[in-house]
Design a protein around this motif. Structure first.
Motif, mmCIF file in Angstrom:
data_model
loop_
_atom_site.group_PDB
_atom_site.id
_atom_site.type_symbol
_atom_site.label_atom_id
_atom_site.label_comp_id
_atom_site.label_asym_id
_atom_site.label_seq_id
_atom_site.Cartn_x
_atom_site.Cartn_y
_atom_site.Cartn_z
ATOM 1 N N GLY A 1 -6.162 8.103 10.448
ATOM 2 C CA GLY A 1 -6.316 8.160 8.996
ATOM 3 C C GLY A 1 -5.247 7.366 8.276
ATOM 4 O O GLY A 1 -5.518 6.724 7.247
ATOM 5 N N ALA A 2 -3.997 7.369 8.797
ATOM 6 C CA ALA A 2 -2.929 6.616 8.151
ATOM 7 C C ALA A 2 -3.179 5.115 8.270
ATOM 8 O O ALA A 2 -2.928 4.351 7.319
ATOM 9 N N GLU A 3 -3.648 4.673 9.422
ATOM 10 C CA GLU A 3 -3.939 3.243 9.590
ATOM 11 C C GLU A 3 -5.094 2.794 8.705
ATOM 12 O O GLU A 3 -5.125 1.638 8.269
ATOM 13 N N ALA A 4 -6.019 3.735 8.440
ATOM 14 C CA ALA A 4 -7.143 3.393 7.558
ATOM 15 C C ALA A 4 -6.801 3.574 6.093
ATOM 16 O O ALA A 4 -7.612 3.230 5.220
ATOM 17 N N GLY A 5 -5.629 4.127 5.803
ATOM 18 C CA GLY A 5 -5.207 4.304 4.419
ATOM 19 C C GLY A 5 -5.745 5.543 3.757
ATOM 20 O O GLY A 5 -5.605 5.700 2.545
ATOM 21 N N ARG A 6 -6.309 6.447 4.562
ATOM 22 C CA ARG A 6 -6.870 7.666 3.970
ATOM 23 C C ARG A 6 -5.880 8.837 4.018
ATOM 24 O O ARG A 6 -6.101 9.849 3.370
ATOM 25 N N ILE A 7 -4.821 8.706 4.788
ATOM 26 C CA ILE A 7 -3.812 9.758 4.917
ATOM 27 C C ILE A 7 -2.451 9.153 4.611
ATOM 28 O O ILE A 7 -2.126 8.047 5.056
ATOM 29 N N SER A 8 -1.647 9.878 3.873
ATOM 30 C CA SER A 8 -0.343 9.358 3.489
ATOM 31 C C SER A 8 0.643 9.451 4.654
ATOM 32 O O SER A 8 0.425 10.149 5.644
ATOM 33 N N SER B 1 -4.415 11.959 12.494
ATOM 34 C CA SER B 1 -3.594 11.522 11.362
ATOM 35 C C SER B 1 -3.166 10.064 11.525
ATOM 36 O O SER B 1 -3.052 9.343 10.523
ATOM 37 N N GLU C 1 1.902 13.035 5.416
ATOM 38 C CA GLU C 1 1.057 13.818 6.311
ATOM 39 C C GLU C 1 1.198 13.352 7.757
ATOM 40 O O GLU C 1 1.169 14.161 8.695
ATOM 41 N N ARG D 1 0.812 -1.208 0.000
ATOM 42 C CA ARG D 1 0.000 0.000 0.000
ATOM 43 C C ARG D 1 0.854 1.269 0.000
ATOM 44 O O ARG D 1 0.342 2.358 -0.219
ATOM 45 N N GLU D 2 2.154 1.128 0.296
ATOM 46 C CA GLU D 2 3.087 2.246 0.266
ATOM 47 C C GLU D 2 4.359 1.799 -0.438
ATOM 48 O O GLU D 2 4.745 0.633 -0.356
#
Length: 311
Positions: free
Chosen positions: A259-266, A256, A269, A71-72
């Motif tokens: 959101g990062a764990e959910a994949g909505r924030i890079s 953040s 960020e 995913r990254e």
């Protein structure tokens, strides 16, 4: 009047010495309070560095997990590991600064048992300076006492210009007739050419210089006190703003992370949010240290111990 004039000078010099001693004690108390606050600030920065390392490691593990899942990109994992290494180096530096600050505190305070940590907080203490009345600066009191000494020395030199009357009493024996005569004499020097004008003029010049130093000390103390009061007043607003910034940064970083764990924030960020949180907490420590320094400056100008009545 020579003896009484010299006694007056000696008393004035004694009073001036006492005021100089009080000024030295005030400066020593201010220096000790500042070193204590700096040691506490270094301890807090070390704790913040530990927490920053913990957050960097947690973010690095999350980034590596996302890299493994595809995913990254791999670059994000390498960047996360690099940031964790930088956080570890920052922790080592902060721990060295804490050790150095504690060593300075132990040396200045001459503690029988070296302190290894700060238990009582000075950074969180409320300032006492603004509640106090406008006190006369110790430096001004010393300058005034020295002016009094200079003025009394002028009086001594004036008295020394007076003729010194000397009386003598003796017995004279005449050898031929074995007779004894009582002799009495009076000596009165006439200062026709030396009226002690040089010493009087020098004493007057020193007195005028002492008065000028008093005026300068008063002006400097007034300006310094106004600046210290302004800094102390603004430091409270700075601390409140820094605390509000910490609260906002903590909430932003929490969101953040979610959101990062959910994949909505890079990850970029997320790192920006973590850096903002670390900077906000560091700024809060700096704001409290600035408030302590403002209180110490005002206490020194007022001739009292910092945070008098608070600790």
């Amino acid at each position: 009047g020579r003896r009484s004039a010299r006694v007056n000078v000696a008393r004035a010099e004694s009073d001036a010495a006492i005021l100089r001693r009080d000024l030295t004690l005030t400066d020593t108390a201010a220096r000790l309070a500042l070193v204590y606050a700096e040691a506490e600030a270094a301890q807090r920065r070390a704790l913040l560095s530990e927490e920053a390392l913990s957050l960097a490691l947690a973010d690095a593990r999350a980034a590596l997990a996302l890299v493994e899942e595809g995913r990254e990109p791999l670059l994000r994992g390498i960047q996360a590991e690099s940031e964790a290494a930088a956080a570890r180096a920052a922790l080592d530096e902060a721990e060295a600064e804490r050790a150095a600050a504690l060593a300075r505190l132990n040396a200045i305070a001459m503690l029988p048992d070296p302190a290894t940590s700060i238990e009582t907080s000075l950074l969180d203490a409320s300032a006492a300076g603004l509640a106090g009345e406008d006190r006369l600066s110790p430096a001004v009191r010393v300058a005034e006492a020295e002016a009094i000494v200079a003025g009394r020395r002028v009086a001594v030199e004036r008295i020394n210009s007076r003729p010194d009357v000397t009386a003598s009493l003796g017995v004279t024996r005449f050898g031929v007739e074995d007779q004894t005569a009582l002799t009495f004499g009076v000596s009165l020097p006439l200062p026709l050419f030396d009226r002690n004008r040089g010493n009087i003029d020098a004493a007057r010049a020193e007195f005028r210089a002492a008065e000028a130093r008093v005026s300068q000390a008063r002006q400097q103390a007034s300006a310094d006190r106004s600046a210290a009061v302004a800094r102390l007043g603004s430091s409270g607003s700075r601390v409140a703003a820094a605390d509000a910034g910490v609260t906002s940064a903590e909430e932003a970083y929490r969101l953040s992370r979610i959101g990062a764990e959910a994949g909505r924030i890079s990850q970029l960020e997320l790192r920006a949010g973590r850096a903002a949180l670390i900077n906000a907490r560091s700024a809060a420590v700096d704001a409290r240290l600035a408030r302590v320094r403002a209180e110490i400056d005002l206490a020194r100008l007022e001739g009292r111990a910092p945070f008098e009545g608070k600790h």
